[in-house]
Scaffold this active site. Structure first.
Site, PDB file in Angstrom:
ATOM      1  CB  THR A 122      86.877 -72.824  -5.182  1.00  0.00           C
ATOM      2  OG1 THR A 122      85.719 -72.109  -4.793  1.00  0.00           O
ATOM      3  CG2 THR A 122      87.257 -72.456  -6.611  1.00  0.00           C
ATOM      4  CB  THR A 125      90.643 -70.886  -4.334  1.00  0.00           C
ATOM      5  OG1 THR A 125      89.670 -71.179  -3.325  1.00  0.00           O
ATOM      6  CG2 THR A 125      92.031 -71.145  -3.770  1.00  0.00           C
ATOM      7  N   GLY A 140      85.744 -64.263  -3.357  1.00  0.00           N
ATOM      8  CA  GLY A 140      85.587 -63.968  -4.769  1.00  0.00           C
ATOM      9  C   GLY A 140      85.535 -62.499  -5.107  1.00  0.00           C
TER      10      GLY A 140
END
Lengths: 322, 322
Positions: free
Chosen positions: A187, A237, A240
């Site tokens: 990410t 990051t 999630g």
């Protein structure tokens, strides 16, 4: 004063064992971005909002990061990308969710922010919005790379399926890690403080290898993966779901409001809140008064920083810690 | 001690002018829910999580509220529903986004919460998830009502399209309001404190009449439309984008952490932060220490409260204010 900080994902367990074959390319990408954008940010040519957008566009274009071209493949072997962006002055925001056909998801999020309404646009409608507004349209073939297909094939053959305690964004692609950790680190994100004292934050991702179709992580969620107000800009990051359940990016802004709290103290408090939810990861943040932090709880986090003319990049803790 | 609070959306400008023809049915729905669930919550038969789920399911089934059956129609004359739920003890959460084929979006969100991963599931994948897990599958014809079709036809003939400062959830369906306000009030939500001292919050909506396909408001966003931790449970209603840009539900929890701050003070601070973003609306919240608030900045907000055996419902401010 001007600051531009980048991340390329956090992941891995244990001690960092040095650079892999692909890491120099990842760092060169960050150095190029910072050398290009840093001086323009410092001179006042670029706003914080445009700097984080251009930085994330360049990271999306680098196939070794998990965003834009080179995104990881979901369980159906397709790419679904998420991105969000926020501007500090007015807390304007934009977000695209599960998009499949645009080169630069962050630019579409930026355009939503500038149009002002709606903040979040989903899937095919967001792809159409980007196309209608002359943003570059690409197909899945262009987005996919051999590396990601190989990772997906490995995932498929292991028939692994992440459970509630498994890792998101936790693969370190070409490091020697356990297979469960090889699922989609990378990410990307950027935070900036511009010459006018304004802040912005942006985050973009392809999610995780083998993710269920329709899964939405923290990256497109304002307050979870991305936050920016007049005081601080944040891009996260990591796992999630844990960042969603702690509203991590907004929580950092909140912790930083406490009297006599440094940005580093505030960010460590947030990572300590995320951790019990199964959410190891990292974040980058910059404050309006010029503090910048890049803490992480994983083996490594790809980082780049342009700070008043000085450029630094890092991967493991020993190279660069706050 | 046990508390169950409901809302059925906030909307409208100016002074409340009394009940419309349909309002008694709306209030009866809330009274039935509270009379059914309140005693079971008090006795310990129901957890807060199950109480808010059952309450929102019943509100989704009432076609006069804008959630589940009776949801408003998007620009393409279809229904796209959003819902989210959160449990206080462990900050577990679930969310479904832009779903089209389930009777009870909140039950699907509840099931995601219980499964633990992922937290958020999108559109067709969420519909499939619900179907696979034996949740009731319905078609758009069943979800649509004549009232919503009439509202959509009126919207279509006016060719109105909300701009960044227009209202979400702000129509008062059968009151005499300006046309721009007749676009979809009726988001529903519930917060509960159970006999074990646990909290939960849930929110569900059809969005707004004529909304662009793919628009995601605050309702499915943990931290924006819904929040719950060990201290407070929150469900918001109003201009979704403003609640996203302020992380409103999480912000309420944060404000309530301040020393010597009542839940009412905290909630007013949040609505004052939402307002400059174009975001009038309201919220309901209950704290672990038994405070409950239902403030709103609009003409009205449909409210129901079961508080230690006493049942109250209200619409305009003069009937019931905190």
């Amino acid at each position: 004063m001007a600051i531009l900080a980048l991340h390329g994902g956090a992941g891995g367990d244990g001690e960092w064992r040095g650079m892999s074959d692909l890491d120099p390319d990842r760092l060169v990408c960050m150095q190029t971005i910072l050398n290009d954008l840093g001086p323009r940010l410092e001179s006042g040519d670029l706003t914080a909002l445009e700097a984080v957008t251009l930085a994330v566009e360049a990271l999306e274009d680098e196939p070794l990061y998990n965003a834009g071209r080179g995104s990881v493949l979901a369980e159906d072997e397709r790419i679904y990308m998420d991105a969000s962006i926020m501007r500090g002055e007015d807390q304007a925001a934009g977000s695209v969710v599960n998009v499949e056909r645009m080169r630069h998801p962050i630019r579409a999020a930026n355009l939503l922010l500038k149009k002002g309404w709606p903040v979040m646009l989903n899937a095919g409608a967001a792809d159409q919005f980007a196309h209608t507004n002359q943003l570059e349209h690409v197909d899945q073939t262009w987005l996919k790379t051999d590396l990601r297909t190989a990772q997906w094939n490995k995932w498929k053959s292991q028939n692994s399926r992440p459970g509630s305690t498994d890792e998101d964004d936790s693969a370190v692609l070409d490091h020697d890690l356990d297979s469960e950790e090889q699922e989609g680190m990378g990410t990307v994100g950027a935070v900036a403080l511009d010459a006018h004292g304004h802040l912005a934050a942006a985050t973009s991702t392809g999610g995780m290898t083998g993710k269920p179709v329709g899964r939405i992580g923290d990256t497109p969620i304002i307050g979870a993966g991305t936050w920016c107000d007049q005081t601080v800009a944040v891009s996260c990051t990591g796992v999630g779901e844990a960042f969603i359940r702690t509203c991590a990016a907004h929580e950092l802004a909140v912790q930083f409001r406490q009297p006599d709290t440094s940005l580093l103290e505030a960010s460590h408090r947030v990572l300590e809140m995320v951790n019990p939810m199964g959410g190891r990861g990292g974040l980058i943040a910059v404050s309006a008064d010029g503090q910048v932090v890049m803490p992480f709880q994983t083996m490594l986090m790809y980082r780049g920083l342009w700070h008043n003319g000085a450029l630094t990049t890092g991967i493991g803790e020993e190279i660069y810690s706050e």
